[in-house]
Scaffold this active site. Sequence first.
Site, mmCIF file in Angstrom:
data_model
loop_
_atom_site.group_PDB
_atom_site.id
_atom_site.type_symbol
_atom_site.label_atom_id
_atom_site.label_comp_id
_atom_site.label_asym_id
_atom_site.label_seq_id
_atom_site.Cartn_x
_atom_site.Cartn_y
_atom_site.Cartn_z
ATOM 1 N N HIS A 71 29.571 37.627 41.582
ATOM 2 C CA HIS A 71 31.311 37.831 41.919
ATOM 3 C C HIS A 71 30.866 38.837 43.030
ATOM 4 O O HIS A 71 29.190 39.444 43.043
ATOM 5 C CB HIS A 71 31.788 39.456 41.216
ATOM 6 N N ALA A 72 30.855 38.678 44.261
ATOM 7 C CA ALA A 72 30.225 38.538 45.608
ATOM 8 C C ALA A 72 29.835 40.586 45.780
ATOM 9 O O ALA A 72 29.120 40.644 45.997
ATOM 10 C CB ALA A 72 31.031 38.962 46.755
ATOM 11 N N GLU A 74 29.150 42.371 43.923
ATOM 12 C CA GLU A 74 28.166 43.000 42.356
ATOM 13 C C GLU A 74 27.002 42.775 42.707
ATOM 14 O O GLU A 74 25.835 41.714 42.002
ATOM 15 C CB GLU A 74 28.043 42.129 40.978
ATOM 16 N N ARG A 129 35.285 40.037 45.913
ATOM 17 C CA ARG A 129 34.860 39.792 44.428
ATOM 18 C C ARG A 129 34.452 37.914 44.115
ATOM 19 O O ARG A 129 34.147 37.281 44.068
ATOM 20 C CB ARG A 129 36.055 40.454 43.320
ATOM 21 N N ARG A 147 36.448 32.926 36.336
ATOM 22 C CA ARG A 147 37.468 31.956 35.836
ATOM 23 C C ARG A 147 37.841 30.253 36.421
ATOM 24 O O ARG A 147 39.168 29.561 35.163
ATOM 25 C CB ARG A 147 38.941 33.169 36.114
ATOM 26 N N HIS A 199 25.900 40.761 35.999
ATOM 27 C CA HIS A 199 27.224 41.352 36.041
ATOM 28 C C HIS A 199 27.237 43.282 36.811
ATOM 29 O O HIS A 199 26.272 43.450 35.925
ATOM 30 C CB HIS A 199 28.567 40.934 35.476
ATOM 31 N N SER A 200 27.700 43.348 37.833
ATOM 32 C CA SER A 200 28.445 44.758 36.809
ATOM 33 C C SER A 200 29.569 45.030 37.508
ATOM 34 O O SER A 200 30.242 44.018 38.405
ATOM 35 C CB SER A 200 27.744 45.730 38.716
ATOM 36 N N TYR A 251 37.377 43.319 28.132
ATOM 37 C CA TYR A 251 38.500 42.472 27.949
ATOM 38 C C TYR A 251 39.076 40.966 27.989
ATOM 39 O O TYR A 251 38.080 40.636 28.518
ATOM 40 C CB TYR A 251 39.732 42.947 29.703
ATOM 41 N N GLU A 273 26.381 43.232 32.300
ATOM 42 C CA GLU A 273 27.272 44.522 33.406
ATOM 43 C C GLU A 273 26.009 45.620 33.292
ATOM 44 O O GLU A 273 25.853 46.318 32.593
ATOM 45 C CB GLU A 273 28.103 44.857 32.862
HETATM 46 O O1 PAY Z 1 31.790 38.386 29.901
HETATM 47 O O2 PAY Z 1 32.935 37.335 31.340
HETATM 48 C C1 PAY Z 1 32.457 38.321 30.932
HETATM 49 C C2 PAY Z 1 32.516 39.483 31.537
HETATM 50 C C3 PAY Z 1 33.694 39.979 32.489
HETATM 51 C C4 PAY Z 1 34.245 40.353 34.318
HETATM 52 C C5 PAY Z 1 35.011 39.321 34.913
HETATM 53 O O3 PAY Z 1 34.820 38.581 34.719
HETATM 54 O O4 PAY Z 1 36.037 40.376 34.483
HETATM 55 C C6 PAY Z 1 33.620 41.694 33.510
HETATM 56 C C7 PAY Z 1 33.848 42.603 34.886
HETATM 57 C C8 PAY Z 1 33.146 41.345 35.850
HETATM 58 O O5 PAY Z 1 31.814 42.311 36.226
HETATM 59 O O6 PAY Z 1 33.469 40.972 36.713
HETATM 60 C C9 PAY Z 1 33.863 43.605 35.544
HETATM 61 C C10 PAY Z 1 33.612 44.943 36.690
HETATM 62 C C11 PAY Z 1 33.499 45.824 36.792
HETATM 63 C C12 PAY Z 1 34.939 44.498 37.446
HETATM 64 O O7 PAY Z 1 35.459 43.792 38.230
HETATM 65 O O8 PAY Z 1 36.356 44.631 36.296
HETATM 66 ZN ZN ZN Z 2 31.668 40.526 37.534
#
Ligand code: PAY
Ligand code: ZN
Length: 312
Positions: A71-72, A74, A129, A147, A199-200, A251, A273
């Site tokens: 993710h960009a 982070e 992102r 995703r 990630h963060s 989530y 994270e």
């Molecule tokens: O377990 O794959 C996982 C973590 C899910 C992450 C995601 O891809 O949404 C969580 C988020 C991330 O690092 O991208 C959390 C951050 C704070 C966000 O952008 O929501």
């Molecule tokens: Zn991320």
Amino acid sequence: DPRSSASYYERYHSLEDIYYWINKTAQDYPDMVKVTLIGSSYEKRPLYVLKLSGRQERAEKRAIWIDCGIHAREWISPAFCLWFVQYSLNFYNLNNDITEMLNSMDIYVLPVMNPDGYKYTWTTNRMWRKNRSMSKESNCVGTDLNRNFDANWCTKGASNRPCDEIYCGQFPESEPEAEAVANFLRSHKDSVKLYLSIHSYGQMLLFPYSCSNEEVPNHAELFELVQEAAMKVRRYYRNNYKYGASAKTIYLAPGGSDDWAYNLGIHYSFTFELEDRGRYGFLLPPSLISKACNEALLALKSIALRVIQKTQ
Ligand code: PAY
Ligand code: ZN
């Protein structure tokens, strides 16, 4: 050379600087670092992986995979990959944990998985992102690379609308960045025992599944690993990390690389994270880089050394 000063690692670096750093690091440590091109981004930027190896050659060596910068925005994530590489190279044969890690496992490090997005956060929109791919049906740009993997792809927790931040893309691995990582792991799946995605923010040590509320078969084992790592971070840095299965701790996030790697057979698969808990969020100030990296490094070493024992 500015790279040998500690402060280099206490700053954020532009994509150009990071490409320069990759090259220079490989030149400076020719016997420990090999650079491989695993693919290129949508905008045709190279995706380089550094392979770190100790000087003990073994025929069938196990391996660890670490990716940063999926993710960009982070920024602490690529900063951690650089920190980790430099620390490993500096402390090989000085620090017991690093020496044992590098003698037992090769470590593959992808410092910036989403170079187009990272560049865009430096030039245009700090909070970007996704990657920067164009879709045919929409004027909106970018797919969420976390995703886009083939693990309950585009179900609840992802979106099929190109304008959304969690857009899953046209099909699994539609994005060249995700495809490059998936291809690399498919061809190294017998040696890679530990998968780690950085990630963060949020301060969490997560493991599969992200894509469903089901427990993985070795849930208890993974839970123990993150629990122990979080305990060490709490003890040494007085900082609290949450830990647990992703879907239940943060989530639902289907199509993530951690779940996909798990289902491929890499049964030690984690998403970290890093700092913080939201005070600065993605905008973690450079003065906090070193603490964030040191505690993540402690968690990484804790988990990696256990996995080395378990996969002996
Ligand atoms: O377990 O794959 C996982 C973590 C899910 C992450 C995601 O891809 O949404 C969580 C988020 C991330 O690092 O991208 C959390 C951050 C704070 C966000 O952008 O929501
Ligand atoms: Zn991320």
